[in-house]
Design an enzyme around this catalytic site. Structure first.
Site, short mmCIF file in Angstrom:
data_model
loop_
_atom_site.label_atom_id
_atom_site.label_comp_id
_atom_site.label_asym_id
_atom_site.label_seq_id
_atom_site.Cartn_x
_atom_site.Cartn_y
_atom_site.Cartn_z
N LYS A 80 0.88 -1.14 0.16
CA LYS A 80 -0.03 0.01 0.18
C LYS A 80 0.76 1.19 -0.10
O LYS A 80 2.24 1.23 0.56
CB LYS A 80 -0.91 0.18 1.12
N GLY A 177 -27.21 0.00 1.52
CA GLY A 177 -26.38 0.84 0.67
C GLY A 177 -26.58 0.40 -0.80
O GLY A 177 -26.29 -0.43 -1.23
P1 NAD Z 1 -20.54 4.08 -2.50
O1 NAD Z 1 -20.21 4.98 -1.72
O2 NAD Z 1 -20.71 4.17 -3.96
O3 NAD Z 1 -21.92 3.47 -2.00
C1 NAD Z 1 -22.13 3.31 -0.50
C2 NAD Z 1 -23.73 3.89 0.03
O4 NAD Z 1 -24.01 3.65 1.01
C3 NAD Z 1 -23.93 5.33 -0.59
O5 NAD Z 1 -25.07 5.27 -1.69
C4 NAD Z 1 -24.45 5.71 0.80
O6 NAD Z 1 -25.30 6.85 0.61
C5 NAD Z 1 -24.72 4.72 1.38
N1 NAD Z 1 -24.85 4.70 2.86
C6 NAD Z 1 -23.93 5.48 3.61
N2 NAD Z 1 -24.29 5.07 4.98
C7 NAD Z 1 -25.48 4.55 4.85
C8 NAD Z 1 -26.45 4.05 6.01
N3 NAD Z 1 -26.10 4.27 7.37
N4 NAD Z 1 -27.42 3.31 5.72
C9 NAD Z 1 -27.77 2.97 4.27
N5 NAD Z 1 -26.92 3.44 3.63
C10 NAD Z 1 -26.01 4.35 3.49
O7 NAD Z 1 -19.33 2.70 -2.20
P2 NAD Z 1 -19.24 1.38 -2.82
O8 NAD Z 1 -18.22 1.75 -3.83
O9 NAD Z 1 -20.43 0.70 -3.12
O10 NAD Z 1 -18.67 0.62 -1.67
C11 NAD Z 1 -19.43 0.20 -0.37
C12 NAD Z 1 -18.65 -0.67 0.32
O11 NAD Z 1 -17.81 -1.74 -0.42
C13 NAD Z 1 -17.66 0.17 1.03
O12 NAD Z 1 -17.37 -0.42 2.34
C14 NAD Z 1 -16.10 -0.01 0.34
O13 NAD Z 1 -15.09 0.11 1.10
C15 NAD Z 1 -16.54 -1.54 0.09
N6 NAD Z 1 -15.69 -2.03 -1.22
C16 NAD Z 1 -16.18 -1.33 -2.42
C17 NAD Z 1 -15.44 -2.02 -3.52
C18 NAD Z 1 -15.45 -1.29 -4.95
O14 NAD Z 1 -15.09 -1.80 -5.93
N7 NAD Z 1 -16.33 -0.15 -4.93
C19 NAD Z 1 -14.50 -2.74 -3.42
C20 NAD Z 1 -14.09 -3.42 -2.23
C21 NAD Z 1 -14.96 -3.18 -1.21
#
Ligand code: NAD
Length: 356
Positions: A80, A177
């Site tokens: 990282k 989410g």
């Molecule tokens: P994102 O920000 O696009 O989506 C997250 C959503 O959750 C948002 O729409 C937000 O409004 C909503 N949210 C936040 N707090 C909330 C709550 N209390 N109740 C309901 N909804 C809520 O993020 P993402 O890219 O979809 O990632 C989501 C999770 O997955 C994160 O923990 C991220 O670290 C993990 N992740 C993502 C990826 C990726 O490829 N994007 C890869 C590995 C892990």
């Protein structure tokens, strides 16, 4: 901070501090373990309070990448980079090219990518100075659909373990989410005929988008998502959502989604789920789809091949669930054991001399 003590305790290989006066670049790259291959991990840009916070963060994140890559079956180690600074003040072409030059000095032991506050377009600048960067524009693209596809396969594995069959259409789901990954996950579930999908969100635009895109999906208030009588709770928003309070509310017998750091306290809440009979798909295994996808850039990206690899999260989780049963330990612990075993076995397998 006693860096060498910490490195020795957790088996770190390398910690590199770098600074470029012209651009103000100030960063740390950590290589945790390269037994399986070059260390891969994104570059996070953050306005850390102090150097120790940044150092601890890079150490912790790099170690997490070792287990994630190992459990994903990739020939990659964990690494990282963190950059210390305010994103809106420091970012420029020269800044990221300076980073690229430091990445190049590691001569392929470390491969970088985007992360918090860095984007694919920034990686284009990094790429001007080094080949050891992935997640470039026009290659593997947005990781979110790949992450969601991996989680979808992980949910199927959890159904198989819990009910003896992985038929998505027989079951009900609660998705927390509906951002980048949650949206795609809902799509995959509906495509396979999910019996019922509920979702929750706090962003009004996302709520409207989901209601319009998938009219059969039912919205519930954020606090109501845990107590729904469904088969699968899929956390796809924040970390630490499984904690003392929510475990009591949880009715779903399966927790499987895309979110990182789902368990507030890995051991305590991993064990609490296990004791309650709730099957937890470890976050760093079920959400590795994006990493597997981007890894395919290192061998010339081909989407079908990448997605075939991502679908294998299904088999990995079944192995981990089995290990958890055999060792009578919670699945997060079993997943770490699984990753460590792979690293150790490959290391030992390579102990003999073979001329190439
Ligand atoms: P994102 O920000 O696009 O989506 C997250 C959503 O959750 C948002 O729409 C937000 O409004 C909503 N949210 C936040 N707090 C909330 C709550 N209390 N109740 C309901 N909804 C809520 O993020 P993402 O890219 O979809 O990632 C989501 C999770 O997955 C994160 O923990 C991220 O670290 C993990 N992740 C993502 C990826 C990726 O490829 N994007 C890869 C590995 C892990």
């Amino acid at each position: 901070m006693k860096k060498f003590e910490y490195m020795e305790k957790h088996g770190y290989e390398q910690l590199v501090f770098f600074h470029d006066k012209t651009t103000g670049l100030k960063g740390i790259t950590c290589i945790h373990n390269t037994t399986l291959g070059p260390a891969l991990g994104g570059t996070r840009l953050w306005d850390y309070e102090n150097e120790d916070d940044a150092t601890l963060d890079v150490l912790r994140l790099a170690r997490g990448m070792t287990y994630k890559a190992a459990a994903a079956g990739l020939n990659l180690g964990g690494g990282k980079t963190v950059l210390i600074g305010k994103a809106d003040e420091v970012k420029s072409e020269a800044y990221f090219r300076a980073l690229g030059r430091y990445v190049q000095t590691l001569n392929g032991r470390y491969i970088t990518a985007e992360d918090v506050n860095t984007a694919t377009k920034d990686m284009d600048f990094v790429n001007m100075e080094t080949d050891h960067v992935v997640g470039l524009p026009g290659k593997s693209g947005n990781p979110s659909p790949a992450t969601a596809f991996g989680a979808f396969n992980g949910i199927k594995a959890a159904l198989k373990e819990k009910y003896g069959d992985d038929d998505i259409s027989k079951r009900t789901y609660a998705v927390q989410g509906a951002g980048q990954t949650g949206d795609f996950l809902i799509g995959y579930l509906l495509e396979e005929g999910a019996k019922k999908v509920y979702f929750t969100e706090i962003n009004e635009n996302h709520i409207e988008k989901i209601k319009e895109k998938y009219p059969s999906v039912e919205f519930v208030k954020p606090d109501d998502i845990y107590s729904l009588d469904v088969d699968v709770f899929a956390p796809c928003a924040l970390g630490a959502v499984i904690n003392d309070k929510t475990i009591k509310q949880l009715k779903a017998p399966i927790v499987a989604g895309t979110a990182n750091n789902v368990l507030e306290d890995e051991d305590k809440h991993g064990m609490a789920l296990y004791d309650k009979g709730v099957l937890y798909a470890p976050d760093f295994v079920i959400n590795a789809g994006g990493l597997i996808n981007v890894f395919h850039e290192t061998k010339g990206y081909e989407k079908n091949a990448a997605y075939r690899d991502i679908a294998r999260i299904y088999d990995r989780l079944l192995d981990i669930f089995k290990l958890s049963r055999e060792n009578k330990t919670h699945t997060q612990q079993a997943a770490k054991l699984f990753a460590k075993q792979r690293i150790e076995t490959i290391n030992q397998m390579r102990a003999n001399y073979v001329k190439r």
